[in-house]
Write a protein that holds these residues in place. Structure first.
Motif, PDB file in Angstrom:
ATOM      1  N   ASP A 254     -10.605   4.270  -7.656  1.00  0.00           N
ATOM      2  CA  ASP A 254      -9.438   3.276  -7.325  1.00  0.00           C
ATOM      3  C   ASP A 254      -8.841   2.752  -8.986  1.00  0.00           C
ATOM      4  O   ASP A 254      -9.344   1.936  -9.240  1.00  0.00           O
ATOM      5  CB  ASP A 254      -9.350   2.175  -6.602  1.00  0.00           C
TER       6      ASP A 254
ATOM      7  N   VAL B 118     -14.358   0.985  -8.541  1.00  0.00           N
ATOM      8  CA  VAL B 118     -13.062   0.076  -8.954  1.00  0.00           C
ATOM      9  C   VAL B 118     -13.093  -0.093  -9.861  1.00  0.00           C
ATOM     10  O   VAL B 118     -13.409  -0.287 -11.358  1.00  0.00           O
ATOM     11  CB  VAL B 118     -13.060  -1.043  -7.903  1.00  0.00           C
TER      12      VAL B 118
ATOM     13  N   PRO C  47      -6.987   6.215  -3.834  1.00  0.00           N
ATOM     14  CA  PRO C  47      -7.104   5.741  -2.672  1.00  0.00           C
ATOM     15  C   PRO C  47      -7.171   4.077  -3.181  1.00  0.00           C
ATOM     16  O   PRO C  47      -7.087   3.911  -4.350  1.00  0.00           O
ATOM     17  CB  PRO C  47      -8.698   6.173  -3.340  1.00  0.00           C
ATOM     18  N   TRP C  48      -6.917   3.182  -2.129  1.00  0.00           N
ATOM     19  CA  TRP C  48      -7.116   1.756  -2.213  1.00  0.00           C
ATOM     20  C   TRP C  48      -8.739   1.738  -1.802  1.00  0.00           C
ATOM     21  O   TRP C  48      -9.248   1.405  -0.889  1.00  0.00           O
ATOM     22  CB  TRP C  48      -6.205   1.255  -1.536  1.00  0.00           C
ATOM     23  N   LEU C  49      -8.788   0.398  -2.473  1.00  0.00           N
ATOM     24  CA  LEU C  49     -10.131   0.156  -2.040  1.00  0.00           C
ATOM     25  C   LEU C  49     -10.354  -1.436  -2.233  1.00  0.00           C
ATOM     26  O   LEU C  49      -9.396  -2.809  -3.330  1.00  0.00           O
ATOM     27  CB  LEU C  49     -11.909   0.038  -3.401  1.00  0.00           C
TER      28      LEU C  49
ATOM     29  N   ARG D 192       0.536  -1.322  -0.510  1.00  0.00           N
ATOM     30  CA  ARG D 192       0.186  -0.209  -0.180  1.00  0.00           C
ATOM     31  C   ARG D 192       1.027   1.274  -0.139  1.00  0.00           C
ATOM     32  O   ARG D 192       0.492   2.370  -0.179  1.00  0.00           O
ATOM     33  CB  ARG D 192      -0.827  -0.152   1.212  1.00  0.00           C
TER      34      ARG D 192
ATOM     35  N   TRP E 170     -14.865   7.131  -4.113  1.00  0.00           N
ATOM     36  CA  TRP E 170     -13.445   6.774  -3.756  1.00  0.00           C
ATOM     37  C   TRP E 170     -13.299   6.009  -5.789  1.00  0.00           C
ATOM     38  O   TRP E 170     -14.370   5.112  -5.497  1.00  0.00           O
ATOM     39  CB  TRP E 170     -13.141   5.835  -3.573  1.00  0.00           C
TER      40      TRP E 170
ATOM     41  N   GLY F  57      -5.521   2.319  -9.157  1.00  0.00           N
ATOM     42  CA  GLY F  57      -4.327   2.045  -9.132  1.00  0.00           C
ATOM     43  C   GLY F  57      -2.960   2.794 -10.334  1.00  0.00           C
ATOM     44  O   GLY F  57      -2.173   2.472 -10.351  1.00  0.00           O
TER      45      GLY F  57
ATOM     46  N   TYR G 167     -18.048   3.864  -4.809  1.00  0.00           N
ATOM     47  CA  TYR G 167     -17.421   3.581  -4.491  1.00  0.00           C
ATOM     48  C   TYR G 167     -16.880   2.790  -6.315  1.00  0.00           C
ATOM     49  O   TYR G 167     -17.447   1.523  -6.973  1.00  0.00           O
ATOM     50  CB  TYR G 167     -16.494   2.218  -4.016  1.00  0.00           C
TER      51      TYR G 167
ATOM     52  N   ASN H 220      -9.675  -0.466 -11.192  1.00  0.00           N
ATOM     53  CA  ASN H 220      -7.776  -0.898 -11.529  1.00  0.00           C
ATOM     54  C   ASN H 220      -7.947  -1.967 -12.174  1.00  0.00           C
ATOM     55  O   ASN H 220      -8.272  -3.311 -11.511  1.00  0.00           O
ATOM     56  CB  ASN H 220      -7.470  -1.255  -9.964  1.00  0.00           C
TER      57      ASN H 220
ATOM     58  N   TYR I 195       1.333   2.635  -3.482  1.00  0.00           N
ATOM     59  CA  TYR I 195      -0.161   2.302  -4.789  1.00  0.00           C
ATOM     60  C   TYR I 195      -0.432   3.791  -4.274  1.00  0.00           C
ATOM     61  O   TYR I 195      -0.520   4.670  -3.864  1.00  0.00           O
ATOM     62  CB  TYR I 195      -1.235   1.368  -3.401  1.00  0.00           C
TER      63      TYR I 195
END
Length: 322
Positions: free
Chosen positions: A224, A301, A96-98, A90, A222, A226, A299, A303, A93
């Motif tokens: 993410d 995502v 933001p990481w989800l 992390r 958020w 990546g 959220y 990545n 990274y």
């Protein structure tokens, strides 16, 4: 010529395999809730199998009174060790990481896979997993075992090798922290599905007026990617105006064209999965206000490394193309 293994050893390993398979869904659910990653969970289950089968290979005649408790203890401790690896990852990274989303193949109940059946509910929603990220590894393990799977403090003490008093203290801290950040309500599935469809139509169409209606004033987004998808926020975006600017920047992109929208259950909640051709492009999960009429958390995502296990599947009649 090497000697064949003794018959009792073969029998012991066959029994060990059967017991591991019988408990694999439970182990997957516990570890995934502790780590928030599908790939990391699979690695931990592999380590758990090696530890479990190795112990049976060394002592094939040894009787284990409670295989379930024994396997959970192995898996939880491997997961705690894995947290150190994840924490180092992390540090570098981008953005933001989800958690890696668990996507059911279809919205129909008959098609829900084993992991989705085990993980269905608010306790493993994307929003809850984000909150769990703020706990210490031990607090998270205790919370997951106690609150999600109903383990008593005395049982957890044996799993993580702590006293019952220490477990109770960890559970109290974790519960107080989670409940302060995660209201205890759950939107009706029909309400969630309708809100998801309204949001996707507005966001992908760049309809600012509609987004103003469906996004709560204090919404948080958020995103993410990546570092592998553009545009994406480098930190969570707070507030409706900033969220709309980010979302309309997505809608204004020329590529990819013709995203295919599939409505799927993601961590047990109705959500949207976008595909570019056969490849998953993004998973969109919404958190709703208590009234269920506005989006309080979004959220995204995108990545590609977190979407490798997401498949196109069959298309429902009401799904379409953006």
């Amino acid at each position: 010529m090497s000697e064949s293994p003794a018959p009792e050893t073969d029998e012991a390993l066959t029994t060990a395999t059967r017991l591991f398979i019988d408990h694999r869904e439970l182990l997957f659910a516990i570890v995934y809730n502790m780590l928030g990653g599908v790939a990391d969970t699979e690695d931990v289950l592999q380590d758990t199998w090696l530890s479990w089968s190795g112990s049976r290979d060394r002592s094939p005649l040894r009787e284990i009174d409670n295989p379930r408790a024994y396997l959970v203890r192995i898996a939880v401790n491997h997961a705690l060790e894995r947290r150190a690896v994840i924490s180092r990852r992390r540090e570098t990274y981008v953005g933001p990481w989800l958690p890696e989303p668990l996507v059911a193949e279809s919205t129909g109940p008959a098609s829900a896979d084993a992991a989705d059946r085990v993980l269905r509910g608010e306790s493993v929603s994307m929003a809850m997993l984000v909150v769990l990220e703020s706990l210490s590894p031990l607090e998270r393990a205790v919370f997951v075992l106690n609150e999600v799977f109903g383990y008593a403090h005395t049982e957890i003490a044996e799993v993580i090798d702590r006293s019952p008093a220490a477990v109770r203290q960890l559970a109290h801290r974790a519960r107080r922290h989670v409940h302060a950040r995660r209201p205890l309500y759950e939107a009706h599935p029909r309400v969630r599905r309708e809100a998801t469809e309204r949001f996707v139509e507005a966001a992908l169409g760049g309809d600012i007026a509609a987004l103003m209606e469906i996004l709560a004033p204090d919404v948080t987004v958020w995103s993410d990617g990546g570092g592998k998808r553009r545009p994406a926020g480098l930190r969570p975006i707070h507030g409706r105006d900033k969220a709309i600017r980010l979302l309309t920047s997505y809608a204004g992109r020329s590529e990819p064209q013709g995203l295919d929208i599939r409505y799927r259950r993601v961590n047990g909640d109705d959500s949207a999965v976008l595909f570019a051709g056969e490849s998953p492009y993004a998973v969109l999960v919404m958190d709703l206000t208590p009234e269920g009429d506005r989006v309080s958390g979004l959220y995204i995502v995108s990545n590609p490394d977190k979407l490798t296990h997401v498949h196109l599947g069959e298309k429902d009649e009401e799904e379409g193309t953006a």
